[in-house]
Scaffold this motif. Structure first.
Motif, short mmCIF file in Angstrom:
data_model
loop_
_atom_site.label_atom_id
_atom_site.label_comp_id
_atom_site.label_asym_id
_atom_site.label_seq_id
_atom_site.Cartn_x
_atom_site.Cartn_y
_atom_site.Cartn_z
N MET A 1 3.98 -16.28 2.59
CA MET A 1 4.78 -15.73 3.67
C MET A 1 4.80 -14.20 3.57
O MET A 1 5.08 -13.65 2.51
N PHE A 2 4.45 -13.56 4.68
CA PHE A 2 4.43 -12.10 4.66
C PHE A 2 5.85 -11.55 4.67
O PHE A 2 6.71 -12.04 5.41
N GLU A 3 6.08 -10.56 3.83
CA GLU A 3 7.40 -9.91 3.73
C GLU A 3 7.26 -8.44 4.10
O GLU A 3 6.33 -7.77 3.63
N ARG A 4 8.20 -7.94 4.82
CA ARG A 4 8.22 -6.52 5.15
C ARG A 4 8.48 -5.72 3.88
O ARG A 4 9.41 -6.04 3.12
N VAL A 5 7.70 -4.69 3.59
CA VAL A 5 7.95 -3.88 2.40
C VAL A 5 8.28 -2.42 2.70
O VAL A 5 9.02 -1.79 1.96
N CYS A 6 7.71 -1.87 3.75
CA CYS A 6 8.06 -0.49 4.12
C CYS A 6 7.44 -0.17 5.47
O CYS A 6 6.64 -0.94 6.00
N LYS A 7 7.79 1.00 5.98
CA LYS A 7 7.14 1.47 7.20
C LYS A 7 5.78 2.07 6.82
O LYS A 7 5.63 2.64 5.74
N GLU A 8 4.84 1.95 7.72
CA GLU A 8 3.50 2.49 7.47
C GLU A 8 3.57 4.00 7.23
O GLU A 8 2.85 4.55 6.40
N GLU A 9 4.49 4.69 7.92
CA GLU A 9 4.59 6.14 7.79
C GLU A 9 5.14 6.56 6.42
O GLU A 9 5.11 7.74 6.08
N ALA A 10 5.63 5.60 5.62
CA ALA A 10 6.15 5.92 4.29
C ALA A 10 5.01 6.19 3.31
O ALA A 10 5.25 6.63 2.18
N LEU A 11 3.78 5.93 3.72
CA LEU A 11 2.62 6.09 2.85
C LEU A 11 1.60 6.96 3.58
O LEU A 11 1.30 6.71 4.74
N ALA A 12 1.06 7.96 2.86
CA ALA A 12 0.00 8.78 3.44
C ALA A 12 -1.31 8.44 2.76
O ALA A 12 -1.32 7.92 1.64
N GLU A 13 -2.41 8.72 3.42
CA GLU A 13 -3.72 8.49 2.80
C GLU A 13 -3.78 9.28 1.49
O GLU A 13 -3.42 10.46 1.44
N GLY A 14 -4.18 8.62 0.41
CA GLY A 14 -4.26 9.26 -0.90
C GLY A 14 -3.00 9.08 -1.72
O GLY A 14 -2.90 9.61 -2.83
N ASP A 15 -2.03 8.33 -1.18
CA ASP A 15 -0.77 8.11 -1.89
C ASP A 15 -0.62 6.66 -2.33
O ASP A 15 -1.29 5.77 -1.81
N MET A 16 0.30 6.45 -3.26
CA MET A 16 0.67 5.09 -3.67
C MET A 16 2.17 5.05 -3.87
O MET A 16 2.81 6.07 -4.05
N ARG A 17 2.72 3.85 -3.83
CA ARG A 17 4.12 3.67 -4.19
C ARG A 17 4.27 2.24 -4.69
O ARG A 17 3.43 1.38 -4.45
N ILE A 18 5.37 2.03 -5.41
CA ILE A 18 5.68 0.70 -5.91
C ILE A 18 6.68 0.05 -4.96
O ILE A 18 7.69 0.67 -4.59
N VAL A 19 6.40 -1.17 -4.56
CA VAL A 19 7.33 -1.93 -3.72
C VAL A 19 7.54 -3.30 -4.39
O VAL A 19 6.90 -3.61 -5.39
N VAL A 20 8.44 -4.06 -3.82
CA VAL A 20 8.69 -5.41 -4.35
C VAL A 20 8.39 -6.42 -3.24
O VAL A 20 8.82 -6.25 -2.10
N ALA A 21 7.63 -7.44 -3.60
CA ALA A 21 7.35 -8.54 -2.65
C ALA A 21 7.29 -9.83 -3.45
O ALA A 21 6.67 -9.87 -4.51
N GLY A 22 7.94 -10.85 -2.94
CA GLY A 22 7.94 -12.13 -3.65
C GLY A 22 8.49 -11.99 -5.06
O GLY A 22 8.02 -12.64 -5.98
N ALA A 23 9.48 -11.10 -5.24
CA ALA A 23 10.11 -10.83 -6.55
C ALA A 23 9.11 -10.28 -7.56
O ALA A 23 9.32 -10.35 -8.76
N GLN A 24 8.00 -9.72 -7.07
CA GLN A 24 7.02 -9.11 -7.98
C GLN A 24 6.87 -7.63 -7.64
O GLN A 24 6.95 -7.24 -6.47
N LEU A 25 6.62 -6.83 -8.68
CA LEU A 25 6.30 -5.43 -8.44
C LEU A 25 4.88 -5.35 -7.90
O LEU A 25 3.98 -6.03 -8.40
#
Ligand code: FES
Length: 110
Positions: A1-25
Motif C-alpha cells: 500500500m502506497f503511503e504519503r511521505v512528503c511533498k515532491e518540492e521537499a526534495l531537490a535534484e541531488g538531495d536526499m532525506r530520511i522518511v518513514v514508510a511502513g514503520a521502516q526508515l
C-alpha cells in the motif's frame, strides 16, 4: 500500500532525506540526472540509521565504515557492501508516495 511521505518540492535534484514508510526508515533520494528513488534507510552492515550518510548527488556513503551505494540503483559501490532494498515510489500531484509493504531491509551476513 502506497503511503504519503512528503511533498515532491521537499526534495531537490541531488538531495536526499530520511522518511518513514511502513514503520521502516527509508532513504528518499533524487540522484542527479535521475528520478526520485527510495531505499532502505538503515545500513546493511550494522542496522545503523543512514540519517547522517553523505550524499554527493550520486552516491550515498555510510559515515561509519564508508560502505556506499548508487542512489540510481541501490547497487553497492564499496567492495564489501551488499545492495540496499528498494521500495516502489509514486509521485502524484506533487506528493511522493512509497510502498514499503512486504519489502524487508537487506543485511550483510555477519
Ligand atoms: S555501519 Fe555502515 S558501513 Fe559499517
Amino acid at each position: 500500500m502506497f503511503e504519503r511521505v512528503c511533498k515532491e518540492e521537499a526534495l531537490a535534484e541531488g538531495d536526499m532525506r530520511i522518511v518513514v514508510a511502513g514503520a521502516q526508515l527509508v532513504v528518499l533520494a533524487w540522484p542527479e540526472n535521475g528520478v526520485i528513488k527510495a531505499f532502505q534507510g538503515v545500513c546493511p552492515h550494522t542496522n545503523t540509521p543512514l540519517t547522517d550518510a553523505e550524499f554527493d548527488g550520486v552516491e550515498l556513503v555510510c559515515p561509519i565504515h564508508r560502505w556506499s551505494w548508487s542512489m540510481h540503483t541501490g547497487v553497492a559501490s564499496h567492495p564489501h557492501a551488499t545492495p540496499l532494498a528498494e521500495y516502489p515510489v509514486k509521485i502524484d500531484t506533487g506528493v511522493v508516495y512509497i510502498d514499503a509493504e512486504g519489502i524487508a531491509p537487506i543485511f550483510a551476513a555477519p
